[in-house]
Design a protein around this motif. Sequence first.
Motif, PDB file in Angstrom:
ATOM      1  N   UNK A 117      39.368 -69.802 -22.575  1.00  0.00           N
ATOM      2  CA  UNK A 117      39.298 -68.622 -21.726  1.00  0.00           C
ATOM      3  C   UNK A 117      40.307 -68.659 -20.590  1.00  0.00           C
ATOM      4  N   UNK A 118      40.513 -69.844 -20.007  1.00  0.00           N
ATOM      5  CA  UNK A 118      41.521 -69.994 -18.948  1.00  0.00           C
ATOM      6  C   UNK A 118      42.912 -69.723 -19.502  1.00  0.00           C
ATOM      7  N   UNK A 119      43.217 -70.269 -20.665  1.00  0.00           N
ATOM      8  CA  UNK A 119      44.502 -70.011 -21.297  1.00  0.00           C
ATOM      9  C   UNK A 119      44.663 -68.531 -21.633  1.00  0.00           C
ATOM     10  N   UNK A 120      43.593 -67.894 -22.044  1.00  0.00           N
ATOM     11  CA  UNK A 120      43.639 -66.461 -22.352  1.00  0.00           C
ATOM     12  C   UNK A 120      44.023 -65.651 -21.115  1.00  0.00           C
ATOM     13  N   UNK A 121      43.362 -65.910 -19.997  1.00  0.00           N
ATOM     14  CA  UNK A 121      43.664 -65.168 -18.768  1.00  0.00           C
ATOM     15  C   UNK A 121      45.091 -65.433 -18.303  1.00  0.00           C
TER      16      UNK A 121
ATOM     17  N   UNK B  75      46.085 -78.438 -23.953  1.00  0.00           N
ATOM     18  CA  UNK B  75      46.463 -77.233 -24.677  1.00  0.00           C
ATOM     19  C   UNK B  75      45.269 -76.632 -25.434  1.00  0.00           C
ATOM     20  N   UNK B  76      45.336 -75.329 -25.710  1.00  0.00           N
ATOM     21  CA  UNK B  76      44.173 -74.660 -26.317  1.00  0.00           C
ATOM     22  C   UNK B  76      43.951 -75.010 -27.783  1.00  0.00           C
TER      23      UNK B  76
ATOM     24  N   UNK C  68      32.663 -76.194 -23.018  1.00  0.00           N
ATOM     25  CA  UNK C  68      33.871 -76.679 -22.340  1.00  0.00           C
ATOM     26  C   UNK C  68      35.129 -76.191 -23.051  1.00  0.00           C
ATOM     27  N   UNK C  69      35.156 -76.330 -24.357  1.00  0.00           N
ATOM     28  CA  UNK C  69      36.328 -75.903 -25.123  1.00  0.00           C
ATOM     29  C   UNK C  69      36.514 -74.389 -25.042  1.00  0.00           C
ATOM     30  N   UNK C  70      35.430 -73.645 -25.127  1.00  0.00           N
ATOM     31  CA  UNK C  70      35.535 -72.186 -25.008  1.00  0.00           C
ATOM     32  C   UNK C  70      36.027 -71.793 -23.616  1.00  0.00           C
TER      33      UNK C  70
ATOM     34  N   UNK D 143      35.819 -68.075 -33.228  1.00  0.00           N
ATOM     35  CA  UNK D 143      36.911 -67.330 -33.867  1.00  0.00           C
ATOM     36  C   UNK D 143      37.421 -66.217 -32.956  1.00  0.00           C
ATOM     37  N   UNK D 144      36.505 -65.488 -32.318  1.00  0.00           N
ATOM     38  CA  UNK D 144      36.898 -64.373 -31.453  1.00  0.00           C
ATOM     39  C   UNK D 144      37.691 -64.872 -30.252  1.00  0.00           C
ATOM     40  N   UNK D 145      37.156 -65.901 -29.573  1.00  0.00           N
ATOM     41  CA  UNK D 145      37.851 -66.432 -28.384  1.00  0.00           C
ATOM     42  C   UNK D 145      39.192 -67.039 -28.781  1.00  0.00           C
ATOM     43  N   UNK D 146      39.222 -67.779 -29.887  1.00  0.00           N
ATOM     44  CA  UNK D 146      40.476 -68.380 -30.338  1.00  0.00           C
ATOM     45  C   UNK D 146      41.504 -67.334 -30.721  1.00  0.00           C
TER      46      UNK D 146
END
Length: 257
Positions: free
Chosen positions: A237-241, A206-207, A231-233, A147-150
């Motif tokens: 994380x890449x999309x977040x950055x 896509x995330x 892997x999904x997290x 939830x936090x990462x998403x």
Amino acid sequence: MRTIALALRQARYQNTAFWRNPAAAFFTIVFPLMFLVIFNLLFGSNEVQFEGGTASLSTFYVPGIVVFALVGACYNNIAMYLAFSRDNGLLKRIRGTPLPPGALIAGFVIHSVLLGILLVVIVLAAGVVVYDVDIPTTRMAAFIVTCVVGAATFCALGVAVANFIPNADAAPAIVNASILPLLFISDVFIPMDDAPAWLITFADIFPVRHFATAMHESFHPFATGSGFEPTSLGVMGVWLLASVVLAVRFFRWERQR
């Protein structure tokens, strides 16, 4: 510390303004529940295949609607609010005040995350009470981290996408067109077990797909591990950055001329 205090004050203002608009608050909360009820009415009597056995399709829909609720609160909410605020000159006026830009954006993000948490609690409560879905207590750490990462990923994406929305009239169309098709091909609304391989490969870019995969893993009724999906997290994380870089690089305070 002053910036943090101002960010919290801005979040409090956003929260107050949200709840003073009863129609918007009502439909924001009811919308995920409506999808949960509709999908369970249509398909709830069916079963879905998990590794290790089969379970009610409600076990699939509750984590899927949790993803939908968080994406709506963090991505749709921020992208459209920033687009409307920019178009009507609010961002430009705020830019002329002593409020630091970071505190303003942080206020938006904090409010959206709090709204997302509320929606998650409501969806989980409905899943437990109405559809007898088990809360993943043994994998709660994986659920919370997901939830936090998403939420962080889609908040950053919302700010980034808002930079490329030309005006307020285009905001609903662009935001919905950029997210709704992905929700349908990412194990959120429809199980993708029988989908074409090329479509799953496309969704994996896509995330949304990875957010849903990580969330379903934390709800897996037959899993024995911790429930983490590294892997999904990592992809999120890449999309977040990338979204943070785009948000900072292209942020606009004024509407396009």
